[in-house]
Structure formats: C-alpha cells, structure tokens
Design a protein around this motif. Structure first.
Motif, PDB file in Angstrom:
ATOM      1  N   SER A 186       0.489   3.874   5.608  1.00  0.00           N
ATOM      2  CA  SER A 186       0.427   2.780   4.634  1.00  0.00           C
ATOM      3  C   SER A 186       1.512   1.738   4.930  1.00  0.00           C
ATOM      4  N   HIS A 230       1.269   9.850   5.520  1.00  0.00           N
ATOM      5  CA  HIS A 230       0.856  10.813   4.498  1.00  0.00           C
ATOM      6  C   HIS A 230      -0.215  11.739   5.085  1.00  0.00           C
ATOM      7  N   HIS A 284      -2.409   9.475   7.546  1.00  0.00           N
ATOM      8  CA  HIS A 284      -2.733   8.140   7.021  1.00  0.00           C
ATOM      9  C   HIS A 284      -1.451   7.337   6.969  1.00  0.00           C
ATOM     10  N   SER A 292       0.837  -1.192   0.000  1.00  0.00           N
ATOM     11  CA  SER A 292       0.000   0.000   0.000  1.00  0.00           C
ATOM     12  C   SER A 292       0.876   1.248   0.000  1.00  0.00           C
ATOM     13  N   ALA A 293       0.315   2.347  -0.462  1.00  0.00           N
ATOM     14  CA  ALA A 293       1.058   3.606  -0.541  1.00  0.00           C
ATOM     15  C   ALA A 293       0.079   4.754  -0.335  1.00  0.00           C
ATOM     16  N   TYR A 294       0.534   5.963  -0.597  1.00  0.00           N
ATOM     17  CA  TYR A 294      -0.341   7.124  -0.430  1.00  0.00           C
ATOM     18  C   TYR A 294      -1.434   7.078  -1.495  1.00  0.00           C
ATOM     19  N   PHE A 295      -2.568   7.708  -1.176  1.00  0.00           N
ATOM     20  CA  PHE A 295      -3.700   7.746  -2.089  1.00  0.00           C
ATOM     21  C   PHE A 295      -3.610   9.027  -2.918  1.00  0.00           C
ATOM     22  N   LYS A 317       3.387  13.341   1.059  1.00  0.00           N
ATOM     23  CA  LYS A 317       3.575  11.895   1.035  1.00  0.00           C
ATOM     24  C   LYS A 317       4.873  11.520   1.728  1.00  0.00           C
ATOM     25  N   TYR A 318       4.890  10.321   2.295  1.00  0.00           N
ATOM     26  CA  TYR A 318       6.085   9.789   2.974  1.00  0.00           C
ATOM     27  C   TYR A 318       6.696  10.813   3.931  1.00  0.00           C
TER      28      TYR A 318
END
Lengths: 121, 107
Positions: free
Chosen positions: B91, B34, B89, A105-108, B49-50
């Motif tokens: 992941s 994120h 969020h 999974s990763a960022y949306f 992100k990240y």
C-alpha cells in the motif's frame, strides 16, 4: 465489528455494464476508504480502484481507467462499482474491502463476501 | 507500478512443519507490506499488517518480517487448517498491488 455486504450474482452479456454494491455497517471510521478488488477464476487478486466516501474522491487502476466508475452514497454507507463494456475476461468475483488510510492507502482490514459476475453471450 | 513477486508459487508441507513465504518488491515499499490468507470459496483475510504487526484473532504461529523490498511470512508449526493461498500486498503507492499468491497444501 465492521461488516460489508455485497449485492448478488450477476450474469451479463458482452458489451453491457454491471453495477455492484457494497454496504458497510458497524464501527467504521469516518475516513475509511472502500476498495474494489477482483479475482478471475483460479487467478490472483487485482486492485481496481478505491473511493473515500467522506471526500468523494476516487482513484482507479490505469488498466480500468475509462471503464470503471466507483461511487459512494454517504447517507446509506454504500459504495458502488460500475464496470462497462464488459467482455468475457471480466468474468470474476468482485470484492469490496475497507482500508482506514484516508488519503493514503493502507491494509485491507474488512472484506465483503464477493459478488460473482459472469459475462457470457 | 510496483511488482510483488512471491516464492514459492506452491508448497506441499506436513503438519507441524515451519513454512516461509517470501515477497520481493520491485521498489522500496518501506513497511507498507501486508499479508492475507484466502481459503477456497472465501474472501481474503488479513494476517499481518505493516510487515510484522500482528492482527487480533490471528494465531500467533503467523509472523512477518522484512522492510524495503524483501519480506517474509513465517508459519510456525503448520496446522491442517492453514491450507490456503497466501498473498502479499503493498500500500506504499497507488496502484496498490498484490503478489501472485502462494498456495500451501497440507500433506
């Protein structure tokens, strides 16, 4: 630019099922995943599950296991989320969102416009 | 399941102020954290992100930092259009999870 277009508003009776679609277009990678996230009125974001269309592999959040089915049609770049045994607490906006993580999974990065599902007798 | 706890839940701020929102994870998520912005009646939008990587098209006043279990979203010189709810969020592992959200009100 990737676009996700979801199906329209649904009104369902308790105990029934709903199936929401999400069609992807634009420069999407082959290893993308489609996630489903819901948001009850005035509440936060809740992840339901994801599918990697090219692998046809789906993962689900434990709390929805057995009630949700996520599928994808590669030929039309469309993903579906079906939720069964609906109850009033399932009233929410349902979003699809892409991540490019493949098996991880990763960022949306892109989100659909949301589909309001109302469960009421 | 990894629990993300944001603070504060709500903050009322004036334009040009600097705002900091924190997100604490119940387990180490590395940099797989994120941030999103959601305005009323809109879909969430990716901001960072990240943990700290910027997103094309997002104003440079938004920045992120942190790793492991403690993360921060900073908004420098707040503008009226930044009134929204912000979510973190993770992941790092399934199920992915979100923080409960932080609502920013602009005075």
């Amino acid at each position: 630019q990737v676009q996700l277009v979801q199906s329209g508003i649904e009104v369902k009776k308790p105990g029934s099922s709903v199936k929401v679609s999400c069609k992807a277009s634009g420069g999407i990678s082959s290893t993308y995943a489609i996630n489903w996230v819901r948001q009850a009125p005035g509440q936060g974001l809740e992840w339901m599950g994801r599918i990697i269309p090219i692998l046809d592999v789906a993962n689900y959040a434990q709390r929805f296991q057995g009630r949700v089915t996520i599928t994808a049609d590669k030929s039309t770049s469309t993903a579906y989320m079906e939720l069964s045994s609906l109850r009033s607490e399932d009233t929410a906006i349902y979003y699809c969102a892409t991540d490019q993580g493949g098996s991880y999974s990763a960022y949306f990065d892109f989100w659909g416009q949301g589909t309001l599902v109302t469960v009421s007798s | 399941e990894i629990v993300l706890t944001q603070s504060p839940d709500f903050q009322s701020v004036t334009p040009k102020e600097k705002v900091t929102i924190t997100c604490r994870a119940s387990q180490n998520v590395g940099s797989s954290l994120h941030w999103y912005q959601q305005k009323p009646d809109q879909s969430p939008k990716l901001l960072i992100k990240y943990a700290y990587q910027s997103i094309s098209g997002v104003p440079s006043r938004f920045s992120g930092s942190g790793s492991g279990t403690d993360f921060t979203l900073t908004v420098n010189s707040l503008e009226a259009e930044d009134a929204a709810t912000y979510y973190c969020h993770q992941s790092s592992s399934l199920p992915v999870t979100f923080g409960q959200g932080t609502r920013l009100e602009i005075k």
